[in-house]
Motif scaffolding. Structure first.
Motif, mmCIF file in Angstrom:
data_model
loop_
_atom_site.group_PDB
_atom_site.id
_atom_site.type_symbol
_atom_site.label_atom_id
_atom_site.label_comp_id
_atom_site.label_asym_id
_atom_site.label_seq_id
_atom_site.Cartn_x
_atom_site.Cartn_y
_atom_site.Cartn_z
ATOM 1 N N GLU A 37 -13.212 -0.465 -2.546
ATOM 2 C CA GLU A 37 -13.522 -0.176 -1.153
ATOM 3 C C GLU A 37 -12.646 -1.041 -0.256
ATOM 4 N N PHE A 38 -12.079 -0.424 0.800
ATOM 5 C CA PHE A 38 -11.163 -1.112 1.702
ATOM 6 C C PHE A 38 -11.823 -1.330 3.059
ATOM 7 N N ARG A 39 -11.502 -2.475 3.681
ATOM 8 C CA ARG A 39 -11.986 -2.762 5.032
ATOM 9 C C ARG A 39 -10.931 -3.583 5.764
ATOM 10 N N ASP A 40 -11.121 -3.746 7.076
ATOM 11 C CA ASP A 40 -10.148 -4.457 7.926
ATOM 12 C C ASP A 40 -8.749 -3.871 7.698
ATOM 13 N N THR A 41 -8.683 -2.543 7.696
ATOM 14 C CA THR A 41 -7.453 -1.846 7.329
ATOM 15 C C THR A 41 -6.496 -1.736 8.505
ATOM 16 N N GLN A 42 -5.204 -1.885 8.191
ATOM 17 C CA GLN A 42 -4.134 -1.623 9.155
ATOM 18 C C GLN A 42 -3.118 -0.696 8.506
ATOM 19 N N GLN A 43 -2.614 0.265 9.279
ATOM 20 C CA GLN A 43 -1.615 1.194 8.773
ATOM 21 C C GLN A 43 -0.391 1.199 9.684
ATOM 22 N N ALA B 111 -6.688 24.088 -5.329
ATOM 23 C CA ALA B 111 -5.942 22.888 -5.709
ATOM 24 C C ALA B 111 -4.678 22.742 -4.881
ATOM 25 N N SER B 112 -3.938 23.842 -4.639
ATOM 26 C CA SER B 112 -2.693 23.742 -3.891
ATOM 27 C C SER B 112 -2.955 23.324 -2.453
ATOM 28 N N GLU B 113 -4.055 23.812 -1.865
ATOM 29 C CA GLU B 113 -4.404 23.425 -0.505
ATOM 30 C C GLU B 113 -4.789 21.948 -0.444
ATOM 31 N N GLY B 114 -5.501 21.462 -1.484
ATOM 32 C CA GLY B 114 -5.844 20.049 -1.538
ATOM 33 C C GLY B 114 -4.612 19.175 -1.594
ATOM 34 N N ALA B 115 -3.639 19.569 -2.415
ATOM 35 C CA ALA B 115 -2.399 18.793 -2.531
ATOM 36 C C ALA B 115 -1.635 18.802 -1.220
ATOM 37 N N ASP B 116 -1.595 19.951 -0.562
ATOM 38 C CA ASP B 116 -0.878 20.043 0.714
ATOM 39 C C ASP B 116 -1.524 19.147 1.763
ATOM 40 N N ARG B 117 -2.850 19.164 1.831
ATOM 41 C CA ARG B 117 -3.550 18.345 2.814
ATOM 42 C C ARG B 117 -3.357 16.865 2.524
ATOM 43 N N LEU B 118 -3.460 16.464 1.256
ATOM 44 C CA LEU B 118 -3.276 15.056 0.905
ATOM 45 C C LEU B 118 -1.850 14.611 1.206
ATOM 46 N N THR B 119 -0.881 15.478 0.941
ATOM 47 C CA THR B 119 0.510 15.143 1.260
ATOM 48 C C THR B 119 0.675 14.926 2.758
ATOM 49 N N ARG B 120 0.032 15.752 3.578
ATOM 50 C CA ARG B 120 0.150 15.594 5.034
ATOM 51 C C ARG B 120 -0.451 14.276 5.507
ATOM 52 N N ILE B 121 -1.507 13.813 4.824
ATOM 53 C CA ILE B 121 -2.097 12.524 5.195
ATOM 54 C C ILE B 121 -1.207 11.362 4.770
ATOM 55 N N LEU B 122 -0.657 11.449 3.548
ATOM 56 C CA LEU B 122 0.081 10.312 2.992
ATOM 57 C C LEU B 122 1.529 10.226 3.468
ATOM 58 N N GLU B 123 2.136 11.356 3.828
ATOM 59 C CA GLU B 123 3.549 11.318 4.202
ATOM 60 C C GLU B 123 3.841 10.358 5.359
ATOM 61 N N PRO B 124 3.015 10.304 6.398
ATOM 62 C CA PRO B 124 3.314 9.369 7.499
ATOM 63 C C PRO B 124 3.062 7.911 7.146
ATOM 64 N N LEU B 125 2.401 7.647 6.008
ATOM 65 C CA LEU B 125 2.039 6.280 5.650
ATOM 66 C C LEU B 125 3.261 5.494 5.202
ATOM 67 N N GLN B 126 3.601 4.465 5.952
ATOM 68 C CA GLN B 126 4.730 3.599 5.596
ATOM 69 C C GLN B 126 4.264 2.220 5.140
ATOM 70 N N THR B 127 3.215 1.694 5.769
ATOM 71 C CA THR B 127 2.646 0.415 5.350
ATOM 72 C C THR B 127 1.120 0.518 5.391
ATOM 73 N N PHE B 128 0.476 -0.319 4.580
ATOM 74 C CA PHE B 128 -0.991 -0.320 4.494
ATOM 75 C C PHE B 128 -1.416 -1.729 4.119
ATOM 76 N N GLU B 129 -2.368 -2.270 4.858
ATOM 77 C CA GLU B 129 -2.896 -3.615 4.580
ATOM 78 C C GLU B 129 -4.405 -3.588 4.706
ATOM 79 N N ALA B 130 -5.108 -4.240 3.801
ATOM 80 C CA ALA B 130 -6.566 -4.238 3.854
ATOM 81 C C ALA B 130 -7.133 -5.344 2.987
#
Length: 213
Positions: free
Chosen positions: A183-189, A26-45
């Motif tokens: 479900e998301f498509r035509d995504t921009q980050q 569980a701790s490794e999952g949280a760490d990995r998800l945090t690494r993916i989400l931390e750089p996310l500043q905007t999201f459009e889809a």
């Protein structure tokens, strides 16, 4: 509960067949998800949203567009089968129903931050304190399973699937076994989104209700 109320509640809240799922601690999952989400500043889809009962039968569906910007801002527009929008400016949340000519505005409180839209626009570090997180890998898809550690939430389990660190699917399950799949498509980050996208634009003649609870 009407279809409109169901979708509003959800807002204010699958495979590589040859790959075997590998579940991390569980701790490794949280760490990995945090690494993916931390750089996310905007999201459009664009999104397609389906509500399924416990047996998998489709009950309702909708589609539209959404925008997110940290910290705490989002706009979720349902285009069909009816029009509805939920907007957060980071301090308040507005649910606007054009058909009813009604807008409800409430403070961005603790319960609202445990819904999926604000899960993405909030702090990635809060995941460690608020959810037990496990990770599964199937081919190029990474799926994170989040179980809230607090009782006062709108779902019992949330699955987030990424491909190439791009969010493609959210799936929520409530206490009755009912599932909501988005479900998301035509995504921009991480592109520029004008702050005016998160302003409350209330048409003249709309009945505005302020929820002070």
């Amino acid at each position: 509960m009407t279809m409109k109320k169901t979708f509003a509640a959800v807002i204010l809240f699958i495979v590589a067949p040859l790959a075997m799922p590998l579940t991390a601690l569980a701790s490794e999952g949280a760490d990995r998800l945090t690494r993916i989400l931390e750089p996310l500043q905007t999201f459009e889809a664009r999104f397609e949203q389906h509500i399924l009962d416990a047996s998998g039968e489709r009950l309702q569906e909708a589609h539209g567009r959404m925008w997110l910007a940290r910290p705490g801002k989002f706009r979720w527009e349902v285009e069909a089968p009816y029009q509805q929008e939920v907007i957060s400016d980071g301090e308040e949340v507005m649910l606007h129903d054009p058909d009813l000519e009604q807008a409800t505005i409430q403070a961005l409180d603790h319960r609202v931050t445990h819904t999926p839209a604000l899960l993405l626009s909030g702090s990635a570090n809060d995941l460690v304190d608020s959810y037990d997180v496990t990770r599964q890998q199937q081919g190029s898809a990474e799926t994170f399973i989040l179980v809230p550690t607090l009782a006062d939430t709108l779902f019992e389990e949330l699955k987030m699937t990424f491909r190439g660190e791009l969010l493609t699917t959210l799936q929520m399950t409530d206490s009755t076994g009912q599932r909501t799949a988005i479900e998301f498509r035509d995504t921009q980050q991480n592109h520029a989104i004008d702050d005016s996208r998160f302003d409350f634009e209330i048409p003249e003649g709309t009945d505005v209700i302020r929820d002070t609870r």
